[in-house]
Write a protein that holds these residues in place. Structure first.
Motif, mmCIF file in Angstrom:
data_model
loop_
_atom_site.group_PDB
_atom_site.id
_atom_site.type_symbol
_atom_site.label_atom_id
_atom_site.label_comp_id
_atom_site.label_asym_id
_atom_site.label_seq_id
_atom_site.Cartn_x
_atom_site.Cartn_y
_atom_site.Cartn_z
ATOM 1 N N HIS A 1 1.696 4.807 -2.644
ATOM 2 C CA HIS A 1 1.820 6.258 -2.444
ATOM 3 C C HIS A 1 3.093 6.799 -3.084
ATOM 4 O O HIS A 1 3.126 7.939 -3.547
ATOM 5 N N HIS B 1 0.840 -1.204 0.000
ATOM 6 C CA HIS B 1 0.000 0.000 0.000
ATOM 7 C C HIS B 1 0.878 1.259 0.000
ATOM 8 O O HIS B 1 0.633 2.199 -0.776
ATOM 9 N N GLU B 2 1.899 1.285 0.846
ATOM 10 C CA GLU B 2 2.736 2.484 0.962
ATOM 11 C C GLU B 2 3.527 2.736 -0.323
ATOM 12 O O GLU B 2 3.723 3.891 -0.723
ATOM 13 N N ASP C 1 -4.880 7.544 -1.159
ATOM 14 C CA ASP C 1 -5.685 6.611 -0.375
ATOM 15 C C ASP C 1 -7.095 6.551 -0.935
ATOM 16 O O ASP C 1 -7.636 7.564 -1.373
ATOM 17 N N TYR D 1 -9.507 5.676 1.059
ATOM 18 C CA TYR D 1 -10.341 5.714 2.256
ATOM 19 C C TYR D 1 -10.299 7.127 2.819
ATOM 20 O O TYR D 1 -9.400 7.905 2.490
HETATM 21 ZN ZN ZN Z 1 -2.278 5.102 2.616
#
Ligand code: ZN
Length: 297
Positions: A188, A184-185, A194, A196
């Motif tokens: 970025h 996930h990171e 994100d 969310y």
């Molecule tokens: Zn994130």
């Protein structure tokens, strides 16, 4: 090495004169390789958001290498990481843990991309469908790195990325979550947002009397994220899914989308998460004097 232009009329090649140039802005031949570096804020370039704060910079720094045959090839996204160690972490003891986590994350992104191809339609050439590969390297210095990683030996909680280029990897906080969190990171670090968010909830009136029952519900409209496609690829707008009242912040309601950039543990990689590669490859080819249609299929 050059050549490999369209075979002739009626073979489905992209209209145009077969290009005969090489690198350097002269119009790449159809199978000529090309490379470029990326240093771009994903927000407004790869996506926009509506209804929640998504405006913090997420700079995507990486290198892209395009290697082509007549109709296929590989586009490789490579990110250089540099590690520094704090709070009892050391390169000798922890370096391999970090590089292994990053390597696994890149493998996961390559796996996610394997459902798609990067399609290049360069005038005078056959359409090419390239495999998308993600990889990482270790930079010798912080200044040479795309992403600077602070490896923290004692702080708890998940790892995180600020501004797309400064990662904190928390050895004590990751445990069995390291693989998904790092995947996930690294998303970025590609400038992706994100999926969310937390918004102020709408009080339920009259308030429920059942102990423990939620006292707020989801605000409307739900927040959205629009992923920008490289023309003529259409933009894709996703609507974040209402999830639950925040367990940590009273009065706030959480939205979450079932993808790797949203819901914890989810391993869904929609095509739009790779649109940025088409945007960047399109820019690289244009800079080489070969404006082309580049899409994710
Ligand atoms: Zn994130």
């Amino acid at each position: 090495m050059c050549g490999c232009n369209a075979d002739g009329p009626g073979d489905g090649g992209v209209p145009g004169s077969p290009p005969g140039g090489t690198t350097g802005g002269t119009g790449l031949c159809c199978a000529c390789p090309a490379s470029g570096t990326v240093d771009r804020d994903g927000h407004r370039n790869y996506y926009t958001t509506t209804g929640y704060a998504g405006s913090r910079p997420k700079t995507n720094k990486c290198s892209i290498d395009i290697v082509r045959t007549a109709r296929a090839g590989t586009v490789t996204v490579s990110t250089a990481f540099h590690m520094t160690y704090i709070n009892t972490a050391t390169a000798a003891a922890d370096g391999s843990t970090v590089t292994s986590a990053i390597s696994t994350a890149m493998t996961n992104w390559t796996g996610g991309a394997s459902a798609y191809k990067l399609k290049i339609e360069q005038p005078g050439c056959d359409p090419q469908e390239l495999t998308i590969v993600f990889t990482s390297t270790t930079a010798a210095s912080a200044s040479a790195a795309d992403v600077q990683v602070t490896v923290d030996g004692t702080s708890t909680g998940p790892s995180s990325v600020r501004n797309g280029t400064r990662m904190t990897f928390k050895l004590a906080g990751e445990g069995s979550s390291a693989s998904w969190n790092m995947t996930h990171e690294t998303g970025h670090t590609f400038g992706l947002p994100d999926e969310y968010s937390e918004l102020t909830g709408v009080p339920i009136v009259p308030a429920p009397t059942t102990p423990g029952a939620p006292t707020i519900t989801a605000p409307t409209p739900a927040p959205t994220t629009t992923y920008i496609g490289a023309p003529p690829q259409a933009n894709v707008t996703i609507t974040q899914q209402p999830w639950q009242p925040s367990p940590r912040t009273p009065g706030m309601y959480m939205f979450d989308n079932p993808t790797v950039m949203g819901k914890y543990g989810n391993t869904t990689y929609p095509a739009y998460l790779f649109y940025w590669i088409a945007i960047e490859v399109s820019a690289i080819l244009a800079a080489e004097g070969s404006p082309s249609v580049v899409t994710i299929i």
